[in-house]
Design an enzyme around this catalytic site. Sequence first.
Site, PDB file in Angstrom:
ATOM      1  N   PRO A  11      45.877  40.578  42.569  1.00  0.00           N
ATOM      2  CA  PRO A  11      46.715  41.045  43.671  1.00  0.00           C
ATOM      3  C   PRO A  11      47.985  41.628  43.064  1.00  0.00           C
ATOM      4  O   PRO A  11      48.644  40.970  42.256  1.00  0.00           O
ATOM      5  CB  PRO A  11      47.023  39.753  44.438  1.00  0.00           C
ATOM      6  CG  PRO A  11      46.868  38.652  43.453  1.00  0.00           C
ATOM      7  CD  PRO A  11      45.897  39.109  42.414  1.00  0.00           C
ATOM      8  N   GLN A  81      45.205  37.049  50.157  1.00  0.00           N
ATOM      9  CA  GLN A  81      46.223  36.171  49.579  1.00  0.00           C
ATOM     10  C   GLN A  81      47.360  35.935  50.568  1.00  0.00           C
ATOM     11  O   GLN A  81      47.914  36.878  51.131  1.00  0.00           O
ATOM     12  CB  GLN A  81      46.814  36.745  48.289  1.00  0.00           C
ATOM     13  CG  GLN A  81      47.716  35.703  47.620  1.00  0.00           C
ATOM     14  CD  GLN A  81      48.362  36.180  46.335  1.00  0.00           C
ATOM     15  OE1 GLN A  81      49.217  37.045  46.359  1.00  0.00           O
ATOM     16  NE2 GLN A  81      47.954  35.605  45.226  1.00  0.00           N
ATOM     17  N   CYS A 111      54.739  34.147  42.747  1.00  0.00           N
ATOM     18  CA  CYS A 111      55.616  35.304  42.936  1.00  0.00           C
ATOM     19  C   CYS A 111      57.046  34.975  42.487  1.00  0.00           C
ATOM     20  O   CYS A 111      57.645  34.002  42.952  1.00  0.00           O
ATOM     21  CB  CYS A 111      55.615  35.735  44.403  1.00  0.00           C
ATOM     22  SG  CYS A 111      56.642  37.180  44.665  1.00  0.00           S
ATOM     23  N   ARG A 237      47.952  44.576  35.519  1.00  0.00           N
ATOM     24  CA  ARG A 237      48.452  45.918  35.228  1.00  0.00           C
ATOM     25  C   ARG A 237      47.501  46.729  34.360  1.00  0.00           C
ATOM     26  O   ARG A 237      47.450  47.966  34.476  1.00  0.00           O
ATOM     27  CB  ARG A 237      49.844  45.807  34.582  1.00  0.00           C
ATOM     28  CG  ARG A 237      50.891  45.251  35.542  1.00  0.00           C
ATOM     29  CD  ARG A 237      52.087  44.696  34.806  1.00  0.00           C
ATOM     30  NE  ARG A 237      51.689  43.604  33.925  1.00  0.00           N
ATOM     31  CZ  ARG A 237      52.440  43.103  32.957  1.00  0.00           C
ATOM     32  NH1 ARG A 237      53.646  43.603  32.743  1.00  0.00           N
ATOM     33  NH2 ARG A 237      52.012  42.108  32.206  1.00  0.00           N
TER      34      ARG A 237
HETATM   35  C1  LIG Z   1      53.843  45.307  40.843  1.00  0.00           C
HETATM   36  C2  LIG Z   1      53.248  43.933  40.807  1.00  0.00           C
HETATM   37  C3  LIG Z   1      52.973  43.281  42.001  1.00  0.00           C
HETATM   38  C4  LIG Z   1      52.416  41.990  41.997  1.00  0.00           C
HETATM   39  N1  LIG Z   1      52.086  41.396  43.202  1.00  0.00           N
HETATM   40  C5  LIG Z   1      51.456  40.183  43.198  1.00  0.00           C
HETATM   41  C6  LIG Z   1      50.997  39.593  44.417  1.00  0.00           C
HETATM   42  O1  LIG Z   1      51.106  40.161  45.513  1.00  0.00           O
HETATM   43  N2  LIG Z   1      50.389  38.369  44.337  1.00  0.00           N
HETATM   44  C7  LIG Z   1      50.214  37.720  43.137  1.00  0.00           C
HETATM   45  O2  LIG Z   1      49.671  36.619  43.112  1.00  0.00           O
HETATM   46  N3  LIG Z   1      50.620  38.277  41.979  1.00  0.00           N
HETATM   47  C8  LIG Z   1      51.209  39.491  41.980  1.00  0.00           C
HETATM   48  N4  LIG Z   1      51.556  40.075  40.800  1.00  0.00           N
HETATM   49  C9  LIG Z   1      51.212  39.396  39.521  1.00  0.00           C
HETATM   50  C10 LIG Z   1      49.844  39.882  39.021  1.00  0.00           C
HETATM   51  O3  LIG Z   1      48.820  39.521  39.908  1.00  0.00           O
HETATM   52  C11 LIG Z   1      49.541  39.280  37.629  1.00  0.00           C
HETATM   53  O4  LIG Z   1      49.543  37.887  37.757  1.00  0.00           O
HETATM   54  C12 LIG Z   1      50.561  39.679  36.589  1.00  0.00           C
HETATM   55  O5  LIG Z   1      50.819  41.080  36.624  1.00  0.00           O
HETATM   56  C13 LIG Z   1      50.094  39.285  35.183  1.00  0.00           C
HETATM   57  O6  LIG Z   1      48.873  39.912  34.875  1.00  0.00           O
HETATM   58  P1  LIG Z   1      48.830  41.235  33.959  1.00  0.00           P
HETATM   59  O7  LIG Z   1      49.642  40.937  32.711  1.00  0.00           O
HETATM   60  O8  LIG Z   1      47.373  41.448  33.689  1.00  0.00           O
HETATM   61  O9  LIG Z   1      49.474  42.339  34.725  1.00  0.00           O
HETATM   62  C14 LIG Z   1      52.138  41.342  40.766  1.00  0.00           C
HETATM   63  C15 LIG Z   1      52.416  42.011  39.579  1.00  0.00           C
HETATM   64  C16 LIG Z   1      52.950  43.282  39.579  1.00  0.00           C
HETATM   65  C17 LIG Z   1      53.221  43.976  38.268  1.00  0.00           C
END
Ligand SMILES: Cc1cc2nc3c(=O)[nH]c(=O)nc-3n(C[C@H](O)[C@H](O)[C@H](O)COP(=O)(O)O)c2cc1C
Length: 331
Positions: A11, A81, A111, A237
């Site tokens: 998400p 979620q 969050c 990401r």
């Molecule tokens: C722009 C953005 C928005 C995010 N929104 C949510 C969200 O709505 N719910 C959530 O559980 N995590 C959210 N996250 C966290 C991501 O789901 C993830 O846990 C985090 O980016 C780490 O994973 P990654 O390193 O693969 O990006 C968000 C991350 C980013 C960068």
Amino acid sequence: MTESEKLILAPMDGLTDTYARELLTAIGGYDLCVTEFLRVTDSLFPARVFYRHFPELKPALNHEAHHCISRTKSGTPIFLQLLGSDNNAMAENAAKAVLLGAEGIDLNFGCPAKTVNRKDGGASLLKYPERIYQLLDSVRQAVPKHIPVTAKMRLGYDDQALAHDNAMAIQDAGADWVTIHARTKKDGYRPPAYWDTLLPISELLNIPVIANGEVWSVEDYFNCRERSACKSVMLGRGAMVTPDLARQIKYALAKEPIKPLEWGSVCSLLERLYQLMISNPDLHDKYVAPRLKLWVKWLMPNYTQAEEIFNSLKRIKDPYQAIQLIKMSDK
Ligand SMILES: Cc1cc2nc3c(=O)[nH]c(=O)nc-3n(C[C@H](O)[C@H](O)[C@H](O)COP(=O)(O)O)c2cc1C
């Protein structure tokens, strides 16, 4: 691939909306998506709020028979979620979402946003394992048994001291699995992600632990799995930077040669995004060009063509001109 070896699209508020979910799952490799968080305060949302947030929702014809159809066009299930801290409101909204067709409910305990944490939601709850238990227990009891209830947490708020207690609270309250973003709230999004810290947690729990954080490539995926001992991984990401990351991983798991997505195919993906947006009568024109620009920006680390067009694209406000510029970069 074993049953539990899942790849989940994370998400990401403002990124993994219905369009990105449709486009990314059409490329392939994802077993599941989770919607961006829907913030619950103290009231029950009308149905239109759920439909706006999660347009793929369709009432199940027969829930008892697990006949759910709230999926992306390519058939990937989507969980809703929810983020909030009011047990009753969270439970009521979860139950309503399930009636509207949600295949699963995921709760956000990660969050880091100040506005969310000030109101006691997201990562701030990681300071209180007992409240996490109560919240999850309320939601678990409010939705039918066959509907999975899951949680996404960070390793902690300021430090990792309560990581095991929080994960245990999630398990004890009846979650089907827990996804752990392997960083604390204080760590924000700063590398590294502490994959090794997931290993003792996954050994402690009986439910699956899904690893998340800093998986940008096939190599990261295998390193993350080895160091965390988690079978399933959530891609965040990295999915925006490399739209075929999940498919590349599935090919690697099957020991088949990987052919990364070429820029031409990425342009087709962006054109599809444009088409999806302009064909939505509820979406204001002014959102289209910024949304295209945002994804092109995410693509820059992986595609020199994205870097080359970004400066010109930045100045364009008209959606048609924006997509023309993107298409021309493939000539
Ligand atoms: C722009 C953005 C928005 C995010 N929104 C949510 C969200 O709505 N719910 C959530 O559980 N995590 C959210 N996250 C966290 C991501 O789901 C993830 O846990 C985090 O980016 C780490 O994973 P990654 O390193 O693969 O990006 C968000 C991350 C980013 C960068």
